[in-house]
Scaffold this motif. Structure first.
Motif, PDB file in Angstrom:
ATOM      1  N   SER A  41       0.830  -1.191   0.000  1.00 34.85           N
ATOM      2  CA  SER A  41       0.000   0.000   0.000  1.00 34.85           C
ATOM      3  C   SER A  41       0.872   1.251   0.000  1.00 34.85           C
ATOM      4  N   ALA A  42       0.560   2.191  -0.907  1.00 36.11           N
ATOM      5  CA  ALA A  42       1.299   3.452  -0.967  1.00 36.11           C
ATOM      6  C   ALA A  42       0.332   4.568  -1.332  1.00 36.11           C
ATOM      7  N   ARG A  43       0.726   5.806  -1.020  1.00 39.99           N
ATOM      8  CA  ARG A  43      -0.140   6.948  -1.300  1.00 39.99           C
ATOM      9  C   ARG A  43      -0.420   7.078  -2.794  1.00 39.99           C
ATOM     10  N   SER A  44       0.655   6.999  -3.583  1.00 41.40           N
ATOM     11  CA  SER A  44       0.510   7.104  -5.040  1.00 41.40           C
ATOM     12  C   SER A  44       1.651   6.308  -5.666  1.00 41.40           C
ATOM     13  N   LEU A  45       1.624   6.175  -6.976  1.00 40.61           N
ATOM     14  CA  LEU A  45       2.635   5.379  -7.668  1.00 40.61           C
ATOM     15  C   LEU A  45       4.045   5.895  -7.379  1.00 40.61           C
ATOM     16  N   ASP A  46       4.188   7.229  -7.247  1.00 39.57           N
ATOM     17  CA  ASP A  46       5.507   7.812  -6.985  1.00 39.57           C
ATOM     18  C   ASP A  46       6.057   7.403  -5.626  1.00 39.57           C
TER      19      ASP A  46
ATOM     20  N   ALA B  76      -1.779  -1.379  -3.821  1.00 39.09           N
ATOM     21  CA  ALA B  76      -2.957  -0.583  -3.496  1.00 39.09           C
ATOM     22  C   ALA B  76      -2.517   0.876  -3.400  1.00 39.09           C
ATOM     23  N   LEU B  77      -3.157   1.751  -4.179  1.00 37.36           N
ATOM     24  CA  LEU B  77      -2.843   3.183  -4.116  1.00 37.36           C
ATOM     25  C   LEU B  77      -3.973   3.876  -3.358  1.00 37.36           C
ATOM     26  N   THR B  78      -3.606   4.580  -2.283  1.00 37.24           N
ATOM     27  CA  THR B  78      -4.648   5.037  -1.367  1.00 37.24           C
ATOM     28  C   THR B  78      -5.135   6.459  -1.638  1.00 37.24           C
ATOM     29  N   ARG B  79      -4.324   7.311  -2.286  1.00 37.18           N
ATOM     30  CA  ARG B  79      -4.769   8.708  -2.467  1.00 37.18           C
ATOM     31  C   ARG B  79      -4.994   9.076  -3.920  1.00 37.18           C
ATOM     32  N   THR B  80      -3.974   8.839  -4.748  1.00 40.83           N
ATOM     33  CA  THR B  80      -4.152   9.144  -6.166  1.00 40.83           C
ATOM     34  C   THR B  80      -3.643   7.985  -7.000  1.00 40.83           C
TER      35      THR B  80
ATOM     36  N   GLY C 182      -4.996  -1.777 -10.462  1.00 37.14           N
ATOM     37  CA  GLY C 182      -4.821  -2.317  -9.114  1.00 37.14           C
ATOM     38  C   GLY C 182      -5.862  -1.763  -8.154  1.00 37.14           C
ATOM     39  N   GLN C 183      -5.651  -2.054  -6.872  1.00 38.19           N
ATOM     40  CA  GLN C 183      -6.580  -1.601  -5.842  1.00 38.19           C
ATOM     41  C   GLN C 183      -6.581  -0.077  -5.753  1.00 38.19           C
ATOM     42  N   ARG C 184      -7.762   0.510  -5.706  1.00 39.00           N
ATOM     43  CA  ARG C 184      -7.889   1.954  -5.471  1.00 39.00           C
ATOM     44  C   ARG C 184      -8.428   2.112  -4.063  1.00 39.00           C
TER      45      ARG C 184
END
Lengths: 219, 82
Positions: free
Chosen positions: A122-127, A149-153, A160-162
């Motif tokens: 899980s990370a905030r965004s791909l970056d 899983a990307l949690t913010r953008t 993948g998981q949004r």
């Protein structure tokens, strides 16, 4: 990357303690997970720089190649994985919690045991996905499955998981309890507690889940 | 912001004090009787000293302090069989 004389070798998932001493004698000590596999050359750390930290800004901004550090390790015998252990292996991380799991993945790739591996990260965004290119490379192994899983953008075409790693995502992505997955969860305290609770609610046996909490302890 | 960590975070200090890897050692809370590996203790590193609580009943079971450069461990409610 650290070159440690007389390093006795480590197990995937272990950490080291780094101690800094100021000129006035003030000392600050922090634990960092080892990012490299036992088979790798040298000891690699991945340090998350905390803006108001005492140790991490020194390690990321001040330390230069050739400088010496005071360290202690390898440490820890609980949150470790060895290629001789039976599988399947389920690794779940949030943010920089991926660091010890990266050591386990690299250990798997070096030893190639007949164990299926799944990384749920899980990370905030791909970056913010640390080791992104390396994870893509690992996912090329037939036995390795990487799910982010990307949690913010997220990109418009993100498959993948949004959103967060939640109970529904875990139900879909984790092996069922009857397959007896060996589960490692690492990340910030809130992430680890929510994930471990969701796993147990989904029927996973608590004694198959090992956790390690990363925290903002002054960095 | 939470400063709650777990027993993995103090494994290095415990190694120095006990002379062995402690995170896998099973401890028992004298308050509630729960048994757990030291790695699963709830550890607060921002208290004066480091405070470890029972993951089951939250009792303070271990306190780590540094006095004059020496690590001291107090075990108000934690016992080990080994």
């Amino acid at each position: 990357m650290l070159d440690v004389p007389h390093w006795p070798g480590h197990r995937a998932g272990q950490h080291i303690d780094i101690r800094l001493t100021a000129e006035d004698g003030y000392q600050a000590q922090r634990s960092y997970s080892i990012a490299s596999a036992p088979e790798d050359d040298g000891i690699m750390l991945t340090v998350d720089r905390l803006e108001d930290g005492e140790v991490s800004p020194y390690l990321t901004d001040v330390l230069e190649p050739g400088d010496e550090l005071e360290l202690r390790g390898p440490i820890g015998g609980y949150f470790v994985w060895d290629a001789s252990l039976s599988g399947p292996l389920l690794l779940i991380s949030g943010g920089s919690g991926i660091v010890p799991l990266r050591a386990m993945l690299r250990h798997w790739a070096a030893a190639r045991p007949p164990v299926e591996v799944r990384l749920l990260h899980s990370a905030r965004s791909l970056d913010y996905v640390i080791y992104r290119d390396e994870l893509v490379g690992l996912a090329a192994f037939e036995e390795v499955d990487v799910r982010i899983a990307l949690t913010r953008t997220w990109p418009d075409d993100w498959l993948g998981q949004r959103g967060r790693i939640d109970r529904g995502f875990l139900k879909d992505a984790a092996w069922p309890p009857r397959d007896e997955p060996r589960i490692y969860v690492c990340g910030p305290t809130g992430f680890v507690e929510a994930t471990a609770a969701a796993l147990v609610e989904n029927g996973q046996q608590p004694n198959t889940i090992k956790t390690e909490r990363f925290g903002a302890t002054g960095g | 912001m939470s400063y709650l960590l777990d027993g993995n975070a103090i494994a290095g200090d415990l190694f120095v004090v006990f002379g062995r890897e402690m995170s896998t050692v099973v401890g028992r809370c004298r308050k509630c009787g729960a048994e757990f590996p030291v790695a699963e203790l709830c550890v607060y590193v921002r208290a004066p000293g480091t405070v470890a609580r029972c993951p089951s009943c939250d009792a303070v079971v271990m306190v780590l302090v540094t006095i004059g450069g020496t690590r001291h461990v107090h075990l108000p409610a934690l016992e080990f069989d080994e």
